[in-house]
Write an enzyme that holds these catalytic residues in place. Structure first.
Site, PDB file in Angstrom:
ATOM      1  N   TYR B 434       0.798  -1.237   0.000  1.00 24.49           N
ATOM      2  CA  TYR B 434       0.000   0.000   0.000  1.00 24.49           C
ATOM      3  C   TYR B 434       0.829   1.284   0.000  1.00 24.49           C
ATOM      4  O   TYR B 434       2.021   1.253   0.167  1.00 24.49           O
ATOM      5  CB  TYR B 434      -1.091   0.004   1.064  1.00 24.49           C
ATOM      6  CG  TYR B 434      -0.795  -0.131   2.541  1.00 24.49           C
ATOM      7  CD1 TYR B 434       0.455   0.041   3.080  1.00 24.49           C
ATOM      8  CD2 TYR B 434      -1.853  -0.415   3.409  1.00 24.49           C
ATOM      9  CE1 TYR B 434       0.637  -0.060   4.459  1.00 24.49           C
ATOM     10  CE2 TYR B 434      -1.673  -0.528   4.777  1.00 24.49           C
ATOM     11  CZ  TYR B 434      -0.421  -0.346   5.293  1.00 24.49           C
ATOM     12  OH  TYR B 434      -0.235  -0.443   6.641  1.00 24.49           O
ATOM     13  N   GLU B 435       0.147   2.374  -0.277  1.00 19.15           N
ATOM     14  CA  GLU B 435       0.799   3.686  -0.479  1.00 19.15           C
ATOM     15  C   GLU B 435       1.802   3.629  -1.635  1.00 19.15           C
ATOM     16  O   GLU B 435       2.849   4.273  -1.588  1.00 19.15           O
ATOM     17  CB  GLU B 435       1.490   4.184   0.795  1.00 19.15           C
ATOM     18  CG  GLU B 435       0.687   4.116   2.068  1.00 19.15           C
ATOM     19  CD  GLU B 435      -0.685   4.750   1.976  1.00 19.15           C
ATOM     20  OE1 GLU B 435      -0.915   5.538   1.034  1.00 19.15           O
ATOM     21  OE2 GLU B 435      -1.541   4.443   2.821  1.00 19.15           O
ATOM     22  N   GLY B 436       1.459   2.892  -2.667  1.00 20.38           N
ATOM     23  CA  GLY B 436       2.353   2.739  -3.814  1.00 20.38           C
ATOM     24  C   GLY B 436       3.173   1.477  -3.647  1.00 20.38           C
ATOM     25  O   GLY B 436       4.082   1.431  -2.816  1.00 20.38           O
TER      26      GLY B 436
END
Lengths: 593, 593
Positions: B434-436
């Site tokens: 997550y978050e890229g």
């Protein structure tokens, strides 16, 4: 939901283009023509894709259920097990005299990959039965063989392996389970065993537990361990089932994965057991089972990686996200498929080059087992014994890493259970642990196998690599540069590491053991490097002969080049760690951690 | 059941011995004397161990439950969240004017590690609120700040980030969620968002969703994306809660881990939203939140590794299995503890040397953020912007690997959920995604950050390493050999990789991007190598001053030596992969995979 297609073409390539099995003089191999093995693989592929794959998520979601001492397997497992039984798959490489088909291990291994990839938890029920039957076959009396093998070869009855107790796994000398001799020659077995895969379930009429225990009054420690057959139901002289034995399930463990397999705590409460082989020689018989199981576990690593890779590849081709930096590849769509992106490629190539190399390694190992068993080839026996911890440890570690990479291709969806990628990693995780955690494999390799028979087998391995290079170099510059040179370099690293152990392990064994894990991985890389050099050679030959499937063979060479340039150089890092010795590893006192 | 003890001493060492924070001229740092930070850490450690740790397994086992549109968090979460709120922890590094304590980010980060290690799923509720509040703080209007920040800083209301839609995660230009301008200046938001952490729950009176959407009639693609505040309950002028907004939970996702956090599908059905900042500039505002979140995610990798390591260490000291090959260490017991075995040591040292290096890296990064925000230090701002993808990607990848190693120390028990080691790996897995996803971090690093401001920041990094080496060499032969030489070598490898990108990326960007993942890891190793050189320097100084805690400082040096000799040389492998370019990575046509 993930899908699975048997990689039949790739297996056929290894069996026929690379290993040329049907030209081998190993008894039974001459029957293994391409059409014949192709037909077996097609049939096994069909049952894997159509019957076992759809049950994989079911097994994961439902798990097994214990109610009043009865274990219920997930919905559909019973019917599927019946189908597998009907197809005669469990006895594929078992002797005809017990109802098997007497196929070589190389075929059993090829088929085993498909079943395991499709549904590992399910396939373990028959896999453990196979291992238990092999132990009885190798060490049981004629009467025991006659009583148990026909039903186990057909999987009418299943088998288990009982080693671990709550306070001991690796260190079995500490075992507490007792065997009390009875007047009739049987024993009363009492104790608790844990982590018993397929320990209790509803798939078979009887379960044949192979249980390690200590005969009362016997030697201390590991030298006092014997192996017993403890059937769930005693078997009458006429072969019918008799009284329920005192072998009961205590609970089902909640695990990270392989939920479809019932991992049981087993309680033996004065259960009737029958000694296999000699008193106090239980470990030897157990190792028959264990070595087979270790190869099977290495295969699980490969199999889960293959299944995960297939799905990651499909997703990478299908999912539209971002644009190729060198120019749109799907200009009419809202975005390009993931597979245009270099880092997605890198991940897919990591997976592909591992899986195909590992498959060749596995089948090459199986061929050696056949050579050992069917031809009495002692060199093959020694070499596969050396390589067993490498196959188990390296393939399960790397196989796990590849499932993690495959999951990563899915981005956020990889973390959601519904998509099925998480199950591949959760299921693959166990292969690094069971049948001897991978640290134990590394210890077995460096502490025991390297020096076995005066180091003869590891020298034979180096000779084999050297001879291969010598025999094949100088014919094509690109092949020499892309395959033989990297292989030579990696093999040299491995030899240098072995030399370091010899020179420094004498002074202090910790100098060798601190590098054992690195050595196992290094060895695995060299084996896969050798496999890729062999495969590229075969692919080149097929292209030179003008084979019409040029794309397949060219892809093989490109995939091999990737492995040689991106993965094989890891040997240098492992060597540098090994050569740092025990110094920093052992420097701290335990209380200073 | 796992336990957790805050590594207060180690954090204090980094803050005071290494970073000397209280002597820094960064505004607010002069208050940060050792006693003061120690008291904060003790207090945070107490709530982490006593309140959050016991709920970690509860959250995993129970998960969140959706009933009639209401999400129930696991038993005990509500009371614990109330305690965290009462302690004022959510506002620790938030401005005083909104009820925060205005502490520097370096303190927020140190405390964040403890909370996250104790219970990642729980801590995300406040973590996401912090991120959302930061975005409003940076880009919201005064009225928006006044309305939302006081309640969010106290966590009376929580926050969320809404980016992903079913068909797009990374490629947000494809987003379909619409924002229809209304006469009163608000917007009607309509669309579906997925993977919304803490999207709906019972811990707070209101939930402030920050939602990316496209204003109808605006530019195509990513240039038409704006950011909106969409409260669950509208807020009246007097601050009281008004009507329920059209933001509802569609379902809770079943995930591999972090079960205690409600990951929701959110449906926006003409929900009232308020534009943050300018129209079509939503990505900029989102990145405020995102960059903070990325650092937080890197920290999660470290935090889970620390918690898993603590338990693996305790198990290795406690579990008796096998004997030390150099002579029994527990001769009166049935076996020696696991920690005597070299391969167990190797694994523990891998974990320990990573965790301590990563902690220093994290806190050093936080110090740079403080220098940027509080002192307007543009160089620090540029450097931490360069390092953000390294912190996120490297620490989450390595942190995950370390949880896998910690789990492995437990053998079979590591696979059984009851022991809690599986949860660490399952929870840690999300940080890589997550978050890229980490591939995106690598792309950000190589494709964007390296060349930012003419490559100024990466040059500054190399200068910093060079200067450190120059300033500290020639004083002690062992230090030069064990720390500075390996650092110099690794930094040279990194520079050479950067040079390769410059020279070959122009011709074909794929030559750079094929090596981006390796570059990210290589960069991470060099950063940890620098941290270890800094820590060893501080430890040597303390020993030279005759500090009474010699064992602590000597252990620090030994652990650093391990990292330098066993982990840092990985840079050479990464470099060799990078220098192989795009050739084998991109060679296959998609259909030939």
């Amino acid at each position: 939901m993930p899908t699975y297609t048997a990689p039949t073409k790739d297996i056929q390539f290894v069996l026929h283009d690379v290993l040329n099995i049907s030209s081998s003089d190993i008894p039974g191999y001459s029957d293994l023509e391409s059409d014949f093995t192709g037909a077996i693989l097609d049939e096994a592929g069909k049952i894997s894709s159509e019957v076992l794959t759809p049950l994989n998520a079911v097994g994961d979601t439902e798990g097994c259920r214990l109610e009043n001492g009865v274990v219920y397997t997930p919905t559909g497992f019973k019917e599927a097990f019946e189908k597998v039984r009907e197809g005669g798959w469990p006895g594929l490489d078992m002797p005809e005299e017990y109802g098997g088909q007497n196929m070589p291990v190389v075929i059993g291994t090829a088929v085993g990959e498909l079943f395991s990839a499709a549904n590992q938890a399910f396939t373990m029920y028959q896999g453990l039965t196979h291992g238990a039957a092999s132990a009885i076959l190798a060490h049981g009396s004629d009467a025991q063989k006659a009583t148990f093998l026909p039903k186990m070869v057909s999987c009418e009855w299943t088998g288990t392996m009982n080693l671990t107790e709550p306070h001991c796994g690796t260190d079995l000398g500490m075992m507490r389970t007792k065997a009390e001799p009875q007047d009739d020659g049987s024993y009363k077995i009492t104790g608790q065993k844990i982590f018993i895969s397929a320990g209790e379930h509803d798939l078979a009429d009887n379960i044949i537990h192979l249980v390690l225990a200590k005969i009362t009054g016997g030697p201390e420690g590991i030298k006092g361990v014997s192996l017993f057959i403890v059937p769930k139901f005693l078997v009458n002289e006429d072969g019918s089932l008799g009284a329920r034995n005192g072998a009961t399930v205590g609970k089902i463990e909640e695990k990270m994965g392989i939920h479809g397999n019932s991992t049981c705590v087993m309680n033996y409460d004065g259960a009737t057991g029958y000694l296999i082989g000699e008193e106090h020689k239980g470990m030897r018989a157990m190792f028959t089972m264990m070595n087979e199981a270790r190869l099977g576990v290495g295969m699980q690593g490969l199999a889960q990686a293959e299944a995960a890779y297939q799905n990651a590849l499909a997703y990478a081709k299908d999912r539209l996200q971002g644009r190729d930096v060198t120019g749109a590849k799907n200009p009419d769509g809202p975005a390009d498929p993931l597979i245009v992106h270099p880092d997605i490629r890198r991940s897919l190539m990591d997976q592909k080059s591992f899986v195909e190399g590992a498959r060749a390694f596995m089948l090459w190992g199986a061929q050696m087992i056949d050579a050992a068993h069917r031809k009495g080839d002692a060199d093959a026996d020694g070499l596969v014994s050396l390589l067993t911890p490498v196959i188990k440890g390296f393939l399960s570690d790397q196989g796990y890493d590849m499932t993690v990479q495959a999951q990563q291709v899915y981005g956020g969806h990889g973390y959601i259970e519904e998509w099925g990628m998480s199950q591949f990693t959760r299921d693959a995780r166990i292969a690094m642990i069971y049948e001897g955690a991978n640290g134990i494999q590394a210890l077995d390799l460096v502490g025991r196998k390297l020096a076995q028979d005066g180091g003869k087998h590891v020298m034979a391995f180096f000779d084999l690599v050297k001879t291969f290079i010598k025999d094949n170099q100088g014919q094509d510059e690109a092949y020499d540069r892309d395959f033989l040179e990297p292989l030579k370099k990696a093999s040299k690293d491995l030899q240098q590491a072995g030399m370091y152990f010899m020179q420094n392990g004498m002074k202090n064994p910790n100098n060798a053991l601190s590098g054992s894990y690195d050595f196992m991985h290094m060895f695995g890389h060299v084996c896969l490097g050798l496999m890729w050099a062999m495969m590229a050679k075969s692919a080149r030959a097929a292209l030179a002969e003008g084979n019409s499937d040029a794309a397949f063979y060219e892809t093989k060479i490109t995939t091999g080049r990737y492995y040689m340039v991106r993965q094989l150089p890891a040997t240098a890092l492992h060597l540098s760690r090994i050569e740092s010795g025990a110094d920093t590893v052992m420097a701290l006192d335990a209380e200073n951690f």
